[in-house]
Enzyme design. Structure first.
Site, PDB file in Angstrom:
ATOM      1  N   LYS A  11       0.733  -1.053   0.016  1.00  0.00           N
ATOM      2  CA  LYS A  11      -0.066  -0.051  -0.110  1.00  0.00           C
ATOM      3  C   LYS A  11       0.993   1.181   0.070  1.00  0.00           C
ATOM      4  O   LYS A  11       1.594   1.529   0.965  1.00  0.00           O
ATOM      5  CB  LYS A  11      -1.015   0.132   1.139  1.00  0.00           C
ATOM      6  N   GLY A  26       7.196   4.331   8.684  1.00  0.00           N
ATOM      7  CA  GLY A  26       6.240   5.628   8.713  1.00  0.00           C
ATOM      8  C   GLY A  26       6.530   6.197  10.291  1.00  0.00           C
ATOM      9  O   GLY A  26       7.538   5.858  10.858  1.00  0.00           O
ATOM     10  N   THR A  79       6.228   6.672  14.405  1.00  0.00           N
ATOM     11  CA  THR A  79       6.288   5.721  15.594  1.00  0.00           C
ATOM     12  C   THR A  79       4.859   5.331  16.046  1.00  0.00           C
ATOM     13  O   THR A  79       4.405   4.288  16.366  1.00  0.00           O
ATOM     14  CB  THR A  79       7.124   6.226  16.523  1.00  0.00           C
ATOM     15  N   GLU A 110       9.785   0.312  10.518  1.00  0.00           N
ATOM     16  CA  GLU A 110      11.041   1.213  10.424  1.00  0.00           C
ATOM     17  C   GLU A 110      10.379   2.837  10.574  1.00  0.00           C
ATOM     18  O   GLU A 110       9.536   3.223   9.953  1.00  0.00           O
ATOM     19  CB  GLU A 110      11.640   1.141   8.972  1.00  0.00           C
ATOM     20  N   CYS A 114      13.400  10.045   7.637  1.00  0.00           N
ATOM     21  CA  CYS A 114      13.702   9.333   8.859  1.00  0.00           C
ATOM     22  C   CYS A 114      14.847   9.497   9.567  1.00  0.00           C
ATOM     23  O   CYS A 114      14.937   9.629  10.743  1.00  0.00           O
ATOM     24  CB  CYS A 114      12.964   8.046   8.760  1.00  0.00           C
ATOM     25  N   GLU A 153      10.428  14.687  16.581  1.00  0.00           N
ATOM     26  CA  GLU A 153      10.606  14.503  15.098  1.00  0.00           C
ATOM     27  C   GLU A 153       9.623  15.504  14.499  1.00  0.00           C
ATOM     28  O   GLU A 153       8.414  15.645  14.655  1.00  0.00           O
ATOM     29  CB  GLU A 153      10.215  13.144  14.635  1.00  0.00           C
TER      30      GLU A 153
HETATM   31  P1  NAD Z   1       2.081   7.689   9.015  1.00  0.00           P
HETATM   32  O1  NAD Z   1       2.630   6.725   9.932  1.00  0.00           O
HETATM   33  O2  NAD Z   1       0.560   8.115   9.577  1.00  0.00           O
HETATM   34  O3  NAD Z   1       1.668   7.052   7.414  1.00  0.00           O
HETATM   35  C1  NAD Z   1       2.787   6.007   6.956  1.00  0.00           C
HETATM   36  C2  NAD Z   1       1.981   5.081   6.117  1.00  0.00           C
HETATM   37  O4  NAD Z   1       1.034   4.133   7.208  1.00  0.00           O
HETATM   38  C3  NAD Z   1       0.971   5.508   5.108  1.00  0.00           C
HETATM   39  O5  NAD Z   1       0.982   4.645   4.013  1.00  0.00           O
HETATM   40  C4  NAD Z   1      -0.352   5.273   5.775  1.00  0.00           C
HETATM   41  O6  NAD Z   1      -1.375   5.401   5.009  1.00  0.00           O
HETATM   42  C5  NAD Z   1      -0.140   4.323   6.667  1.00  0.00           C
HETATM   43  N1  NAD Z   1      -0.955   4.198   7.958  1.00  0.00           N
HETATM   44  C6  NAD Z   1      -1.593   5.281   8.873  1.00  0.00           C
HETATM   45  N2  NAD Z   1      -2.366   5.136   9.559  1.00  0.00           N
HETATM   46  C7  NAD Z   1      -2.464   3.768   9.580  1.00  0.00           C
HETATM   47  C8  NAD Z   1      -3.060   2.661  10.606  1.00  0.00           C
HETATM   48  N3  NAD Z   1      -3.921   3.090  11.447  1.00  0.00           N
HETATM   49  N4  NAD Z   1      -2.875   1.301  10.268  1.00  0.00           N
HETATM   50  C9  NAD Z   1      -2.052   1.135   9.042  1.00  0.00           C
HETATM   51  N5  NAD Z   1      -1.616   1.935   8.154  1.00  0.00           N
HETATM   52  C10 NAD Z   1      -1.482   3.103   8.473  1.00  0.00           C
HETATM   53  O7  NAD Z   1       2.897   8.901   8.714  1.00  0.00           O
HETATM   54  P2  NAD Z   1       2.178  10.256   8.187  1.00  0.00           P
HETATM   55  O8  NAD Z   1       0.992  10.741   8.581  1.00  0.00           O
HETATM   56  O9  NAD Z   1       2.350  10.356   6.560  1.00  0.00           O
HETATM   57  O10 NAD Z   1       3.225  11.340   8.603  1.00  0.00           O
HETATM   58  C11 NAD Z   1       3.405  11.624  10.008  1.00  0.00           C
HETATM   59  C12 NAD Z   1       4.815  11.851  10.410  1.00  0.00           C
HETATM   60  O11 NAD Z   1       5.351  10.497  10.408  1.00  0.00           O
HETATM   61  C13 NAD Z   1       5.836  12.743  10.070  1.00  0.00           C
HETATM   62  O12 NAD Z   1       5.637  14.057  10.522  1.00  0.00           O
HETATM   63  C14 NAD Z   1       7.133  11.888  10.267  1.00  0.00           C
HETATM   64  O13 NAD Z   1       7.549  12.380  11.580  1.00  0.00           O
HETATM   65  C15 NAD Z   1       6.899  10.452  10.302  1.00  0.00           C
HETATM   66  N6  NAD Z   1       6.859  10.004   8.978  1.00  0.00           N
HETATM   67  C16 NAD Z   1       8.188   9.051   9.053  1.00  0.00           C
HETATM   68  C17 NAD Z   1       8.700   8.486   8.121  1.00  0.00           C
HETATM   69  C18 NAD Z   1       9.941   7.518   7.881  1.00  0.00           C
HETATM   70  O14 NAD Z   1      10.405   7.315   6.883  1.00  0.00           O
HETATM   71  N7  NAD Z   1      10.251   6.964   8.891  1.00  0.00           N
HETATM   72  C19 NAD Z   1       7.810   8.397   6.613  1.00  0.00           C
HETATM   73  C20 NAD Z   1       6.558   9.408   6.821  1.00  0.00           C
HETATM   74  C21 NAD Z   1       6.416  10.092   7.865  1.00  0.00           C
END
Ligand code: NAD
Length: 501
Positions: free
Chosen positions: A191, A244, A246, A266, A300, A401
């Site tokens: 996804k 994504g 934490t 990660e 990240c 972060e």
């Molecule tokens: P997120 O963790 O919400 O999203 C990442 C992925 O997880 C997306 O594909 C999203 O659709 C999916 N997701 C979201 N909620 C979910 C759930 N409950 N169950 C399963 N999948 C789910 O991150 P975001 O909202 O895009 O960004 C928020 C913060 O996350 C950023 O500000 C940053 O601090 C961090 N982030 C980190 C990375 C990384 O590479 N470590 C990447 C993007 C964002």
């Protein structure tokens, strides 16, 4: 039924056919959920295209396709060498289409085209090719026991793998997850992030063109709260791999408990970069700037806490600020000389600006930026590169972060204090150390609590080298040979060689 393809013209004049459906069983299909995701160009705030967004029922169909493919002889019995060759063919097709793929990610994500083409695409292509080479080198062991017993192990696929990726490197993140999963013979439901849904669908067309059997790779777009949750909690998915935040990782870990899924996570970071007074200062300034300002700070592993030995602190801060005006050209992501494009979404843009307000309210000194950058045409989610000094360790801007072009710079006195400050974090993803003292570099690298340490550089990741975090930055490793561990499981075979019992 509306078409599942749309003809698009990108800002750089490139035209192409954008699939908009879910890619299940090697076909683009409409989502049964009836939901859509509209992709926004962060540079202009204009709509690019709407794509289908999966709900739980769609995820289930994708899982069924992946389960069938896992048992299908065309995949299950394919020799690992042929499997590797398919992956290498896919990497070749990606290479042939790299300008198109870089164009889409620039348009959809806001990253500079020069970086997408020179960094993201070679990384994505290289990762698939690297793991293609590994497909027929995933071996077990033979194990000596007694004369009456022969034992060996085989490495087998985990099964149907669910992969949930973020928006900061849409294609690289897909490649990091697909490469080792396919090399080990798994089948996949992946996804994409709702902020960047486009390029991965074009990748789907290349997967089909390369000749992967139907159902081996299923690609869906969808919202985290719907499709993401459906993947993490699906009882017929054997493993979930996530990159994504934490907070989301915690949710996923809970949901994955439903059938004790194997997990790889990660997540976030607040990675320290240490500059000792024996460092090559010019190099330290150059890399530390790249370490937090590249990819709009949306990395990240971004080295977002810079710790500088007090004897050179003032000089470093001055040179870092000077670098902002000489290197950090903010602007149109398609312009050749742009270093920093817009943030990916309005939500990220607002989040970063809110942290700038928090920093000021906490009493830190805003040494640069902290406000919107007036982009071309007066639109777009642009932010000025931001520096805070006079930061204390208890401040939110030091601990949390931000995920933007936003850095805090603090002084330290001794090596001991530098390590203590570096480790004073819930995170442990990356770290960087600048010194010309060989012994110190290795000593500090050993003592820093992180999954990766760069000595005299920052962010120079490599698909041949393991990537991952400790503490709340994740579980498991991606990339390198270690990445295969996450997608294969060991079976032990015991052979009775005599007539024991
Ligand atoms: P997120 O963790 O919400 O999203 C990442 C992925 O997880 C997306 O594909 C999203 O659709 C999916 N997701 C979201 N909620 C979910 C759930 N409950 N169950 C399963 N999948 C789910 O991150 P975001 O909202 O895009 O960004 C928020 C913060 O996350 C950023 O500000 C940053 O601090 C961090 N982030 C980190 C990375 C990384 O590479 N470590 C990447 C993007 C964002």
């Amino acid at each position: 039924m509306a078409s599942l393809f749309v003809e698009l013209k990108a800002p750089n004049g490139r035209t192409y056919t954008q699939p908009t459906g879910l890619f299940i069983n090697n076909e683009f299909v409409a989502a049964k959920s009836g939901q859509k995701i509209t992709s926004i160009d962060p540079a202009t705030e204009a709509e690019i295209a709407s794509v289908h967004a999966a709900g739980a029922e769609d995820v289930d169909l994708a899982v069924q396709a992946a389960r069938r493919a896992l048992k299908d002889p065309s995949w299950k019995k394919m020799s690992p060498t042929d499997r590797g060759n398919l992956m290498i063919k896919l990497s070749d097709l990606m290479e042939q289409n790299k300008e198109l793929l870089a164009t889409i990610d620039t348009w959809d994500n806001g990253k500079p085209y020069s970086a997408a083409l020179a960094d993201d695409l070679p990384e994505a292509i290289g990762t698939i090719r690297f793991y293609g080479g590994y497909a027929d080198k995933v071996y077990g062991q033979t194990i000596n026991t007694t004369h009456a017993k022969f034992a060996y192990t085989v490495r087998q696929p985990i099964g149907v793998v669910g992969q949930i990726i973020p928006w900061n490197y849409p294609l690289s993140m897909a490649a990091w997850k697909l490469g080792p999963a396919l090399a080990c013979g798994n089948t996949v439901v992946i996804k994409a992030a709702e902020q960047t849904p486009l390029s991965i669908l074009v990748l789907g067309t290349l997967i089909k063109e390369a000749g992967f059997p139907p159902g081996v790779v299923n690609i869906i777009n969808g919202y985290g709260k719907d499709a993401g949750k459906a993947i993490a909690s699906h009882p017929d998915i054997d493993k979930v791999a996530f990159t994504g935040s934490t907070g989301t990782a915690r949710e996923i870990m809970k949901m994955a408990a439903v059938n004790l899924k194997n997990i790889t996570l990660e997540t976030g970071g607040k990675s320290p970069l240490l500059v000792f007074d024996d460092a090559d200062l010019e190099q330290a300034v150059k890399w530390s700037h790249y370490g937090i300002m590249s990819n709009q700070g949306q990395i990240c592993t971004a080295t977002s806490r810079i710790l500088v030995q007090e004897t050179i602190y003032e000089t470093f801060v001055k040179q870092f600020k000077d670098a902002l005006s000489s290197i950090s050209k903010v602007g149109d992501p398609f312009a050749e000389d742009t270093f920093q494009g817009p943030q990916v979404t309005k939500a990220q843009y607002e989040r970063i600006l809110s942290y700038a307000k928090i920093g000021v309210a906490e009493g830190a000194t805003l040494a640069a930026g902290g406000k919107p950058f007036n982009g071309p045409g007066g639109k777009g989610f642009y932010i000025e590169p931001t520096i805070f000094t006079d930061v204390r360790k208890e401040m939110a801007i030091y601990r949390e972060e931000v995920f933007g072009p936003f850095v805090v710079i603090l002084p330290f006195k001794t090596e001991e204090e530098a390590i203590e400050m570096a480790n004073d974090s819930q995170f442990g993803l990356g770290a960087a150390v600048f010194t010309t003292n060989l012994e110190r570099s290795h000593r500090v690298a050993r003592d820093i609590e992180s999954g990766m340490v760069w000595i005299n550089s920052s962010q120079d990741c490599d698909f041949r080298i393991p990537f991952g975090g400790v503490k709340q930055s994740g579980i498991g490793r991606e990339l390198g040979e270690a990445g295969l561990e996450a997608y294969s499981q060991i079976k032990a075979v015991h052979i009775n060689m005599g007539s024991r019992l």
